[in-house]
Design an enzyme around this catalytic site. Structure first.
Site, short mmCIF file in Angstrom:
data_model
loop_
_atom_site.label_atom_id
_atom_site.label_comp_id
_atom_site.label_asym_id
_atom_site.label_seq_id
_atom_site.Cartn_x
_atom_site.Cartn_y
_atom_site.Cartn_z
N LYS A 29 -7.00 10.13 -5.56
CA LYS A 29 -7.37 9.17 -4.61
C LYS A 29 -8.71 8.19 -4.61
O LYS A 29 -8.71 7.19 -4.43
CB LYS A 29 -7.50 10.17 -3.22
CG LYS A 29 -6.06 10.49 -2.65
CD LYS A 29 -6.61 11.45 -1.53
CE LYS A 29 -5.14 12.18 -0.95
NZ LYS A 29 -5.47 13.04 0.15
N SER A 40 -3.53 14.56 5.29
CA SER A 40 -4.77 14.12 4.91
C SER A 40 -4.88 12.58 5.53
O SER A 40 -6.10 12.08 5.34
CB SER A 40 -4.79 13.63 3.50
OG SER A 40 -3.67 12.94 3.27
#
Length: 793
Positions: free
Chosen positions: A719, A676
């Site tokens: 996140k 990511s």
């Protein structure tokens, strides 16, 4: 040769056949027999003994008797008071009836002597004699009692006819068989017939002796056990241990009332027999006793009271115990609704995945309270021996049942809500793989006959409501994960934490420290600062510790205070905790080129990270530091390859072969991995090469491919919440992650601006303002720079 001539009185024999040379006592009681005896005693004491064809029928005539019998002489007699006689007769020869008559109330017959026909050669006679003696010895061996005199008598007989008569008379063969032997005129055939019947008798006696020996052995064993039990009772009384017999009776009653299945019941009864015959001072006695205590204390057929599932009450309980987690509560209520429709509390196994402190274990408690079931919890963190799950085998002292069976015993019901805490922390050790042992526990097709090694008999776990918890899916083997339904619990937002702290944690800690709202209060501003400046976590565990610290700090002041309540304000927090641990805005106002804000997912929730890039003269190498995993290193290499292929379009003077690029991710002591960070690394290197800074309040996450596509990643909710908590204002995501924003609370989404991209060109345009042509558009690379020779020319 006939011993007597004329008519001789007949005495019928009911249950015997008399052979020549054999003496026998007889009891005479029937009228015809007494009349015949009296006639013989008046004459010459001779009588003819004929056996009845039917022992149970009266004798009306000669037709009721066999026609071949023996001529015998009455050796002695004695009259009894009731008119009967006891006589002793000796048979002399076999005779056949020739004529008969009725005389003075009894039968009389005229007979002829029945001599042996044919002659035997010496060898045949000796062979038959030896066979008959050997078979007689074998039969005497099989008979109980002292047979010495009979053996000596048989050994002294040298005449085959005499031995045949003696063996036939005393052998336990049928009446009809004896009569057949008596009627055979050939000595050889008579001997062979007798040998055949004696062989049958021998086989029958062998079987009877085997049965008799077994009965004797069983009787002796029972007698021995009875004596030993009596001795043990006396010994226990002498030692003051009088509860042995009571213990046996207690276990016997418990076994019968336990409701065990057949296999377990048989095992318990066998163990009880062993306990009864064991010495109470031996280690084996204690092992058997402990095993019986486990068998009799397990809830084989004891379930919780079957009550109707009340979904409204369950929803109320979940809301009382937990703030937020709306998606999780909805999923739990759906699960309970399915259980209500199926009319059974058995269902799939749930797995709660989330960072520490978000309420995974306490959700299990709430479910147990909503269902009215017992709650048990087993911590699996650090378990590395499959015996912890399946139990130890009962082959050594110190063996114990596994944690599953022990927890069921503690619950006292066979259908509790069972929490398997930290299932991702199971480890493989020398003692086996506990994760593999958990497969049988969590498989609905197998756990109805779960086999614990210590218990040594199947136990039904199919009624248990299993709930497993874990921080991450990474530590759970795929076969085990396949048996569970995964439910994600992400971290809390600041607003959710504020509500949890105000409504749950603060009252709880006041009560634990002996305080109440009348003594101590905290302002909303102080609580918010505590959340933003002194804690930084996905859950609320550290927040609870901080509130506990506040209560401890204020306790002494409350004792000394002149008036109450005391109020905890913002200015008091620095006095309690010291300087602020976290800034409300972790993102600086300006970052140099090459430094970019990224988003990461960790087992304890979401977090932000900064990726830094620097360049120096070199040979075109890529240096990576920060303890990056293989996947993260590959993302950096892909980012550099993409930039090498596309940035020369903007700046033809870029020469990658003469520069080394160093990419670093701070907090180097922490291992990092995952795809990511691809877009973040790409933006960091591009910012460095183009000497353009990136807005620090813009954070990003996404995977990149070598063709330049931006791919979706997981953990978006965690996140985004971490970015909001750190002061980020804009977030760059893959277009296919847009659907994940539905899970994020509305109050967070409205504070953030989201950019959705599909290609790295979109990333560079948003972050650096660089507009590169797409890969599918015609591209014209600039000509290479002229060398010194070309310039001179």
């Amino acid at each position: 040769m006939s011993y007597v001539s004329g008519f001789v009185p007949v005495i019928p024999l009911k249950n015997s056949v008399l052979f020549p040379d054999i003496s026998m006592p007889l009891r005479i009681g029937r009228e015809k027999s007494i009349s015949a005896l009296q006639k013989a005693l008046r004459d010459n004491h001779w009588v003819v003994l004929l056996t009845q064809k039917d022992p149970n029928a009266p004798v009306n005539g000669i037709e009721d008797l066999y026609q071949i019998g023996t001529l015998a002489k009455v050796e002695s007699f004695r009259a009894d008071e009731d008119g009967s006689y006891n006589i002793f007769v000796k048979a002399h020869q076999r005779v056949r009836v020739v004529q008969n008559q009725e005389a003075e109330g009894h039968l009389e017959v005229q007979t002829e002597s029945l001599e042996d026909s044919g002659r035997l050669d010496k060898k045949t006679e000796e062979a038959l004699l030896a066979s008959l003696r050997q078979l007689s010895d074998d039969l005497l061996d099989l008979l109980p009692g002292n047979t010495r005199q009979i053996r000596e008598m048989i050994a002294e007989i040298e005449d085959l006819s005499t031995l045949v008569n003696m063996c036939a008379a005393y052998a336990d063969i049928g009446l009809q068989d004896k009569q057949e032997v008596l009627e055979i005129t050939s000595l050889k055939d008579r001997a062979l017939k007798l040998l055949d019947r004696l062989q049958e008798l021998k086989e029958r006696l062998k079987i009877q002796r085997g049965i008799r020996d077994k009965l004797q052995e069983s009787f002796q064993q029972n007698q021995k056990e009875s004596i030993l039990r009596e001795q043990m009772r006396v010994i226990r009384e002498e030692l003051g241990d009088n509860d042995g017999e009571d213990l046996f009776t207690k276990f016997k009653e418990k076994i019968e009332k336990s409701g065990m299945p057949t296999e377990a019941l048989e095992l318990a009864r066998n163990q009880l027999k062993r306990l009864e015959t064991s010495n109470s001072a031996s280690p084996e006695y204690q092992m058997i006793r402990t095993h019986l205590e486990l068998l009799t204390s397990l809830p084989w057929d004891q379930s919780s009271a079957q009550q109707e599932i009340d979904l409204e009450a369950a929803e109320k309980i979940l809301n009382e115990d937990h703030y937020g987690l709306d998606k999780i509560k909805k999923r739990i209520l759906q699960h309970l609704a399915v259980m209500k429709l199926r009319k059974t509390h058995q269902g799939s196994i749930l797995l709660f995945i989330g960072p520490p402190g978000v309420g995974k274990t306490s959700l299990g408690k709430s479910i147990a309270r909503a269902l009215g079931k017992k709650y048990v919890r087993v911590a699996l963190g650090g378990v590395r021996d499959d015996a912890e799950i399946r139990g130890h085998r009962r082959t050594y002292i110190g063996a114990l049942p596994g944690r599953i069976i022990s927890a069921i015993k503690k619950a006292g019901e066979n259908d509790p809500v069972f929490i398997l805490d930290e299932i991702d922390k199971l480890t493989r050790g020398f003692g086996g793989d506990p994760a593999s042992a958990m497969l049988e526990v969590l498989d609905p097709e197998q756990n109805n006959s779960f086999q614990d090694h210590y218990l040594d008999t199947p136990f039904d776990l199919s009624k248990v409501f299993f709930i497993a918890t874990a921080n991450s899916l990474e530590g759970i083997p795929l076969p085990l994960l396949d048996r569970m339904e995964v439910i994600d619990l992400s971290g809390y937002t600041i607003d959710e934490k504020r509500q949890i702290a105000r409504n749950h944690l603060w009252p709880k800690q006041l009560a634990e420290h002996g305080l109440d709202e009348a003594q101590l209060r905290i302002t909303d501003e102080a609580l918010t600062k505590l959340l933003t400046h002194y804690t930084r976590e996905a859950g609320v565990r550290d927040l609870q510790r901080k509130i506990a610290t506040v209560c401890k700090h204020m306790s002494l002041k409350i004792i000394k205070a002149a008036s109450l309540p005391l109020l905890v304000e913002e200015k008091d927090l620095e006095d309690i905790f010291g300087a602020e641990r976290f800034s409300a805005d972790m993102i600086g106002s300006l970052l140099p080129p090459g430094v970019v804000t990224g988003l990461a997912w960790t087992p304890v929730g979401g977090d932000i990270l900064f990726i830094e890039a620097a360049q120096m003269p070199g040979q075109g190498q890529l240096l990576l530091t920060g303890q990056l995993g293989e996947v993260m290193q590959e993302s950096a290499k892909i980012a550099l390859s993409l930039l090498k292929s596309r940035l020369p379009i903007l700046n033809p003077l870029l020469d990658f072969s003469k520069k080394d690029i160093h990419v670093h991710v701070p907090a180097g002591a922490i291992p990092k991995d995952g795809p990511s960070a691809g877009v973040t690394m790409l933006t960091s290197i591009a910012s460095l090469l183009l000497n353009k800074p990136v807005d620090p309040k813009l954070a990003m996450t996404g995977e990149i491919s070598l063709r330049g596509s931006v791919l979706p990643v997981g953990g978006i909710k965690e996140k985004v919440i971490a970015a909001h908590r750190a002061g980020v204002q804009e977030i760059l995501l893959c277009r296919r992650n847009e659907k994940d924003l539905r899970e994020i609370p509305e109050d967070i989404r409205k504070d953030l601006r989201f950019h959705f991209v599909e290609d790295v060109n979109d990333v560079l345009k948003i972050t650096l303002g660089v507009d590169l042509p797409r890969w599918d558009q015609p591209q014209q690379l600039p000509p290479p720079p002229l060398s010194s020779t070309d310039a001179g020319t």
